[in-house]
Design an enzyme around this catalytic site. Structure first.
Site, PDB file in Angstrom:
ATOM      1  N   HIS A 181     -73.500 -11.172   1.200  1.00  0.00           N
ATOM      2  CA  HIS A 181     -72.186 -10.592   1.498  1.00  0.00           C
ATOM      3  C   HIS A 181     -71.345 -10.463   0.234  1.00  0.00           C
ATOM      4  CE1 HIS A 181     -68.567 -10.147   4.241  1.00  0.00           C
ATOM      5  NE2 HIS A 181     -67.979 -10.486   3.102  1.00  0.00           N
ATOM      6  N   GLU A 182     -71.215 -11.560  -0.512  1.00  0.00           N
ATOM      7  CA  GLU A 182     -70.368 -11.554  -1.702  1.00  0.00           C
ATOM      8  C   GLU A 182     -70.984 -10.745  -2.834  1.00  0.00           C
ATOM      9  OE1 GLU A 182     -67.399 -12.422  -1.472  1.00  0.00           O
ATOM     10  OE2 GLU A 182     -67.652 -13.369   0.479  1.00  0.00           O
TER      11      GLU A 182
ATOM     12  N   HIS B 104     -70.106  -7.154  -2.227  1.00  0.00           N
ATOM     13  CA  HIS B 104     -68.737  -6.861  -2.674  1.00  0.00           C
ATOM     14  C   HIS B 104     -68.706  -6.616  -4.176  1.00  0.00           C
ATOM     15  CE1 HIS B 104     -66.527  -7.391   0.973  1.00  0.00           C
ATOM     16  NE2 HIS B 104     -66.700  -8.702   1.071  1.00  0.00           N
TER      17      HIS B 104
END
Length: 214
Positions: free
Chosen positions: A20-21, A24
């Site tokens: 997820h990170e 980003h």
């Protein structure tokens, strides 16, 4: 406690938060903001993310696992973003915000298709693979839906704020509320009953062999 389930949940959460990170950071870098890239966070190695967010990626998940006796696991993290870049490029910032939940959707989709391919596990090895795939599916569906709630500090607010700049003033006012993130968490957990479980049931009902956890 079921230690095998605890380890599976914890490892699956760490992998899911890392992807997820990293998503980003990758989309921010592609859009012109290399803050996360320069910090070494555009990586699938979980250690840099855990060092940056030990509370959300280690202590909170372990506490939730302990309090729930291994029945659930939850946590969070964040990627560093240049606020001036986001203000100058709101649509790129919205895409960056969407990248995290979309990465979780991808992992949930992989988990679903693994469950679908195994179909009806007959051996212990198949059953273990099915259960692991189910954990990845459940956690990533949960993370995707939770993060798409359009309240700060969730990604949904970044998406809405980037696509509809006029809402940014409203979000700025909201963030001036003391401990606004606690209010957002309460609202988010309340909404999950109406958003997550219907989606989970609708998708898992497509499987010929539904998960044991219903």
């Amino acid at each position: 406690m079921d230690w095998q389930q605890i380890i599976t949940l914890f490892v699956a959460l760490i992998i899911s938060l890392t992807v997820h990170e990293a998503a980003h950071g990758l989309f921010a870098h592609l859009g012109g903001d290399s803050t996360a890239k320069n910090a070494g966070l555009v990586t699938l190695n979980p250690l840099p993310h855990m060092r940056r967010e030990p509370m959300g990626m280690v202590f909170v998940p372990l506490l939730v696992l302990y309090l729930s006796k291994g029945s659930m696991c939850f946590g969070g993290a964040s990627a560093p973003i240049d606020a001036y870049w986001a203000a100058r490029h709101p649509k790129k910032a919205a895409l960056m915000s969407a990248a995290g939940p979309l990465a979780n959707v991808l992992l949930a989709t992989i988990g679903f298709f693994v469950m679908h391919l195994i179909a009806r596990p007959e051996t212990n090895m198949q059953g273990a693979a099915f259960d692991i795939a189910h954990v990845f599916f459940l956690l990533n569906l949960l993370l995707a839906i939770f993060n798409l709630i359009p309240l700060p500090p969730f990604d949904g607010a970044g998406i809405v704020g980037g696509l509809i700049p006029k809402t940014q003033r409203l979000y700025d006012s909201y963030q001036r509320i003391p401990l606004y993130f606690i209010l957002s968490m309460v609202v988010g957990w309340t909404l999950l009953d109406y958003l997550f479980w219907p989606a989970y049931s609708a998708i898992t009902d497509l499987l010929s062999y539904p998960p044991r956890f219903r």
